[in-house]
Design a protein around this motif. Sequence first.
Motif, PDB file in Angstrom:
ATOM      1  N   ALA A  71       0.999  -0.879   0.078  1.00 45.51           N
ATOM      2  CA  ALA A  71       0.125   0.017  -0.132  1.00 45.51           C
ATOM      3  C   ALA A  71       0.742   1.199   0.409  1.00 45.51           C
ATOM      4  O   ALA A  71       0.633   2.156  -0.873  1.00 45.51           O
ATOM      5  CB  ALA A  71      -1.082   0.535   1.343  1.00 45.51           C
ATOM      6  N   ALA A  72       2.138   1.501   0.792  1.00 43.83           N
ATOM      7  CA  ALA A  72       2.750   2.468   1.074  1.00 43.83           C
ATOM      8  C   ALA A  72       3.144   2.730  -0.234  1.00 43.83           C
ATOM      9  O   ALA A  72       4.300   3.963  -0.785  1.00 43.83           O
ATOM     10  CB  ALA A  72       3.493   2.534   1.964  1.00 43.83           C
ATOM     11  N   LEU A  73       3.670   1.383  -1.131  1.00 45.31           N
ATOM     12  CA  LEU A  73       4.676   1.284  -2.438  1.00 45.31           C
ATOM     13  C   LEU A  73       3.449   1.547  -3.610  1.00 45.31           C
ATOM     14  O   LEU A  73       4.129   1.376  -5.083  1.00 45.31           O
ATOM     15  CB  LEU A  73       5.763   0.617  -2.423  1.00 45.31           C
ATOM     16  CG  LEU A  73       6.686   0.636  -0.955  1.00 45.31           C
ATOM     17  CD1 LEU A  73       7.791  -0.143  -1.407  1.00 45.31           C
ATOM     18  CD2 LEU A  73       7.302   2.260  -0.744  1.00 45.31           C
ATOM     19  N   SER A  74       2.500   1.691  -4.195  1.00 48.04           N
ATOM     20  CA  SER A  74       1.692   1.610  -4.648  1.00 48.04           C
ATOM     21  C   SER A  74       1.642   2.694  -5.245  1.00 48.04           C
ATOM     22  O   SER A  74       2.036   4.046  -5.024  1.00 48.04           O
ATOM     23  CB  SER A  74       0.431   1.362  -4.209  1.00 48.04           C
ATOM     24  OG  SER A  74      -0.585   2.548  -3.387  1.00 48.04           O
ATOM     25  N   GLY A  75       1.864   2.299  -6.920  1.00 49.71           N
ATOM     26  CA  GLY A  75       1.858   3.310  -7.985  1.00 49.71           C
ATOM     27  C   GLY A  75       3.738   3.858  -7.893  1.00 49.71           C
ATOM     28  O   GLY A  75       4.195   4.779  -8.542  1.00 49.71           O
ATOM     29  N   LEU A  76       4.680   3.681  -7.195  1.00 44.94           N
ATOM     30  CA  LEU A  76       5.821   3.708  -7.337  1.00 44.94           C
ATOM     31  C   LEU A  76       6.756   2.706  -7.942  1.00 44.94           C
ATOM     32  O   LEU A  76       7.661   2.408  -9.118  1.00 44.94           O
ATOM     33  CB  LEU A  76       6.972   3.398  -6.768  1.00 44.94           C
ATOM     34  CG  LEU A  76       6.141   4.725  -5.040  1.00 44.94           C
ATOM     35  CD1 LEU A  76       6.751   4.450  -3.884  1.00 44.94           C
ATOM     36  CD2 LEU A  76       6.862   6.526  -6.417  1.00 44.94           C
ATOM     37  N   ASN A  77       5.263   1.438  -8.942  1.00 50.68           N
ATOM     38  CA  ASN A  77       6.198   0.776  -9.794  1.00 50.68           C
ATOM     39  C   ASN A  77       7.375  -0.027  -9.190  1.00 50.68           C
ATOM     40  O   ASN A  77       8.353  -0.537  -9.744  1.00 50.68           O
ATOM     41  CB  ASN A  77       6.835   1.147 -11.254  1.00 50.68           C
ATOM     42  CG  ASN A  77       6.899   0.473 -12.975  1.00 50.68           C
ATOM     43  OD1 ASN A  77       6.241  -0.789 -12.398  1.00 50.68           O
ATOM     44  ND2 ASN A  77       7.404   0.586 -13.306  1.00 50.68           N
TER      45      ASN A  77
END
Length: 394
Positions: A71-77
């Motif tokens: 969740a914390a790293l979502s969107g960071l590919n």
Amino acid sequence: MTRSISILGVTGSIGASTIEVVDELRRNGADIAVEAVTAGGNLSVLAEACRRLRPRFAAVADPAGLAAARAALSGLNVEVGAGPAALVEAAARPSDWVMSAIVGAAGLEPTMAAVRRGATVALANKECLVCAGPLFIQAAKAHGATLLPVDSEHNAIFQVLTHPERVERLTLTASGGPFRTASREAMAAATPDQACAHPRWSMGRKISVDSATLMNKGLELIEASYLFGFTEEKIDVLVHPESTIHSLVHYVDGSVLAQMATPDMRIPISYALAWPDRAAVSTARLDLAAMGKLTFEAPDGVRFPALGLCRTALRTGSAATTALSAANEVAVQAFLEGRIRFLDICRIVEEAMAALEAEAGFSAKSPSSFDQVRAVDQAARDAARRIAVNLAAA
Ligand code: NAD
Ligand code: MG
């Protein structure tokens, strides 16, 4: 410069300095790709690190932390893993260069994964070397791994070790830590925050406490012995409060070579990253005229018994150094959590060593496998915990 790198312990103090170095070298045109990073916890710091570094893979230590990390790293590919196997995977994935900057013996398994694939390992984590000692060095040789010391003293020695066969002695310099001039009474009453207020370096809390007891210098003595192949009697410790000379190598002709710099971990980190070249880094330049003088003094072995404990362990053998580092980790943790007092740290280490020596004897069991290392490490942790509980109750 073109590099593919991984950073173990990216959310720590060394991790942060490594990110700064990578950022600056990238701004100056270096092509640095980040394969993997690891963190003990602190997901917001990890997310920021991933935004800056753009790694392919990120691992967190807690096996139950996968969903939160995703969740914390979502969107960071970034692919995310959790637990001990994920930390090892981060180090095992292909990269040219691995920063080993997890704190404590927890760094051993991941660092060994990098060693086993013959990577270039920038070694900030001294505990894994102190813990596994000769086995670690042998494994690096056997697998063709290159060890580049990042600990500032060892990096200094490495930089001026022009003739390893012609060395007479090594001198490790020590700042003396926050209690260099403190009375024993003041040390007895020291709080964790006082112990962590280092006069020269801003570092993680474990190494900061180690600097206050001088255990850090003792661990570094063991580290230097294993890394450079010198016996304990050939390594001196010199207190040098300005932390400008980072260590010295004495040669057989009377020449003494030293490495000097402002105390800034970006210097040894960039040295290891650019090695065998050097890279331009915008650290504060040394101004000796402004400093006027440098001072030196002998360490006080009475207020700081850690140095003597480390020398004894090094003479006794590698099981003793494994045990010493493990017992110290437990004692420092107990101090940071407010369960014991500052002077109890060395007392716990000393008593845990004595208890283990009495049970089985160290000399008889220099570990010949990593399983044996783990067994000695565990026995020392158990002994130190028992002693800490007794001291806390007293
Ligand atoms: P730190 O506490 O700031 O950071 C430690 C890192 O390890 C963090 O990323 C943390 O999340 C991670 N970590 C902690 N426990 C873990 C566990 N059980 N499993 C996996 N990861 C875990 O420490 P630091 O000051 O950056 O020091 C790191 C290492 O480098 C230490 O071994 C220290 O002795 C050595 N070192 C540090 C400095 C310095 O200036 N900070 C200088 C020389 C050597
Ligand atoms: Mg050091």
